[in-house]
Write a protein that holds these residues in place. Sequence first.
Motif, PDB file in Angstrom:
ATOM      1  N   THR A 124     108.732  61.310  44.358  1.00 32.28           N
ATOM      2  CA  THR A 124     107.389  61.311  43.758  1.00 32.28           C
ATOM      3  C   THR A 124     107.194  60.056  42.915  1.00 32.28           C
ATOM      4  O   THR A 124     106.720  60.099  41.787  1.00 32.28           O
ATOM      5  N   ASN A 163     107.698  61.804  48.934  1.00 29.17           N
ATOM      6  CA  ASN A 163     106.418  61.923  48.220  1.00 29.17           C
ATOM      7  C   ASN A 163     106.094  60.651  47.452  1.00 29.17           C
ATOM      8  O   ASN A 163     105.533  60.699  46.356  1.00 29.17           O
ATOM      9  N   LYS A 180     102.269  59.468  46.640  1.00 33.40           N
ATOM     10  CA  LYS A 180     101.419  60.592  47.062  1.00 33.40           C
ATOM     11  C   LYS A 180     100.163  60.648  46.200  1.00 33.40           C
ATOM     12  O   LYS A 180     100.210  60.467  44.984  1.00 33.40           O
ATOM     13  N   HIS A 200     106.849  62.229  53.701  1.00 33.98           N
ATOM     14  CA  HIS A 200     105.566  62.469  53.032  1.00 33.98           C
ATOM     15  C   HIS A 200     105.187  61.271  52.163  1.00 33.98           C
ATOM     16  O   HIS A 200     104.691  61.414  51.044  1.00 33.98           O
TER      17      HIS A 200
END
Length: 638
Positions: free
Chosen positions: A221, A249, A252, A277
């Motif tokens: 993230t 992520n 994101k 992702h």
Amino acid sequence: MDKRVKLNLFYFLFLFLFLSSTTVISSDATTLKTSNTLTKPNPFSPKSSLTRYWKTQILNKHPIPHFILSKSSPLQPLESSLFTKLASNHSLSSHLSSFCSSANLLCFLEPTLSSLTITNQPKDSNFAIYTNKRFQNYGAARTGGADTFKNYSENINFATSGFIKYSGASTGHNEGFTSYASDANVANSNFTSYANDATGGNGEFNSYMPRVNVPDLRFTTYSGNGNNNPLTFKSYVDDTNSGNQLFTNYAKNGNGVPLGFTSYGDTSNVVGSTFSHYGEFGNGANDTFKGYSTNANNPKNEFKAYSGSGGNAGSDSFVSYRDRANSGSDSFLSYGRKASSGRSVFVNYGKSFNPGSDSFREYGKGSTGQRTGFSSYALNTTFKEYSKTGVTFAQYTKPGSNEGSKKVSGGLVNKWIEPVKFFREKMLKKGMLMMMPDIVDKMPRRSFLPRAITSKLPFATDKLSDVKEVFQARDKSIMERVLVNTLAECERAPSPGETKRCVGSVEDMIDFAVSVLGHDVVVRTTENVIGSKKKVMIGEVKGVNGGKLTKSVSCHQSLYPYLMYYCHSVPKVRVYVAEILDVSTKKKINTGVAICHIDTSAWSTGHGAFVALGSGPGRIEVCHWIFENDMTWTTADY
């Protein structure tokens, strides 16, 4: 009192009294540091025991070579006895730190960072010549300014750092990672929630973790919900060995988060990256992969739900990606799926010396206005459930064509298939000039364990949980990857005509060599590394066993906590011992051992030797030097 309890008390009392005069005992009763006051070798030490074993198994007058003896366990007799007992009771992991230190192992024990946490500071900082710190909430909500990391964790064995919630919600705050963790053995960095909700600013990774043996990087993230927070990876993990990067992520829900990978993983060996992702639900992302995995050996990259699964107007450019690499594979799963108005460009992608393998599945599926162009793309690619609209193939190298094949004629191939690594037998003549390859051992220094200990340690893939418990290897950690890779290689089925075995003790190595060649054997290695990567002159050359065709056992290091060798029989070879001379002075600087494989018919057509020398399997013999700390066993010659 129970008889067994009495025996245990007597054992540890004896241990304490004996060690009182010869060793220093720390607060941990199992942390044993041998005193330097003992000058004579202990007859019960592993080295002495090994010398006796050599004399019983090697039935000739050749003494055990120093380069073999120097690899034996440094444990003292009572240390060895104690750790053997702990291994038998499956309790060695409780004393792993002492075991690794005393036995000279590589255990990847992470330094304790809780007391080394650096929290938020309101001013700019220059972290020069820092080592193993944890940065938590550092730079949070900062406006402007810059923090730099220069010569950070340099030349140390285990470099570990945590950048958790670093620069979160900042505005215009810059970070520079220059010469970070260079020449470390194992490097671990965790960028979790880094630059989340940040606006503007810049993160630059320049000369990040070069020449690291095992890099392990996690960007989880990273830059989530960011707004125009560009990141640049330049000269990132170059010249590394067997590492992994995880981008989960990443960016994101970001808005206009440009990202540039330039010279990423250049000349690295088996380095993998996972993008999961990445850029999901992002807006206007702009990523460039330029010079990514160039000259690398078997890079493996996975792009899963990458680039705006549900994103808008993203742009990705792959230029000279995996260029001049040896093999390699990339997997694009659900790349750009359900994206809107995105654009991907693959230019000169995957121009490997040996064709790699790429898989595109559900690429751009369900997208709107997605445009993808493949220009001068390479071989061996599978497209499954791929978006049929907005895709162009210009000068695409289709399977079965000769496009992209390279004919080498004296030029540089790449680091992993360097022409000087292999040579022809005719070069081994007095007066010949030749380039010596880089024969320096890049593996971390470790020692063998006594066989009494290795015989009690689990060593099998189906016992991986037990192996991980011994060495305190967490799931998805560096140690787990090292254990899994070595176990897989050791359990691989032998090639046709090959006999193989992985050995973690000198005794096991002797036994394997004797089982293949008999008891009248000699082991040799190149004397030193002088002349490495330089032009040298060949002096006197002697053919082992009169230069006749023979069989040998070659042993090469594997990366494992204790010293581990992959040994295998090598039929139909000729082995030579050659003087290495300085070109200018003509003085001897080294004694090299070379092995020539006469029968190459079972080798693959893409073998580096044929790429470097030309020709193909069974058509030529191939010679190479025995590198530092590798060795070859042959029958004795008199």
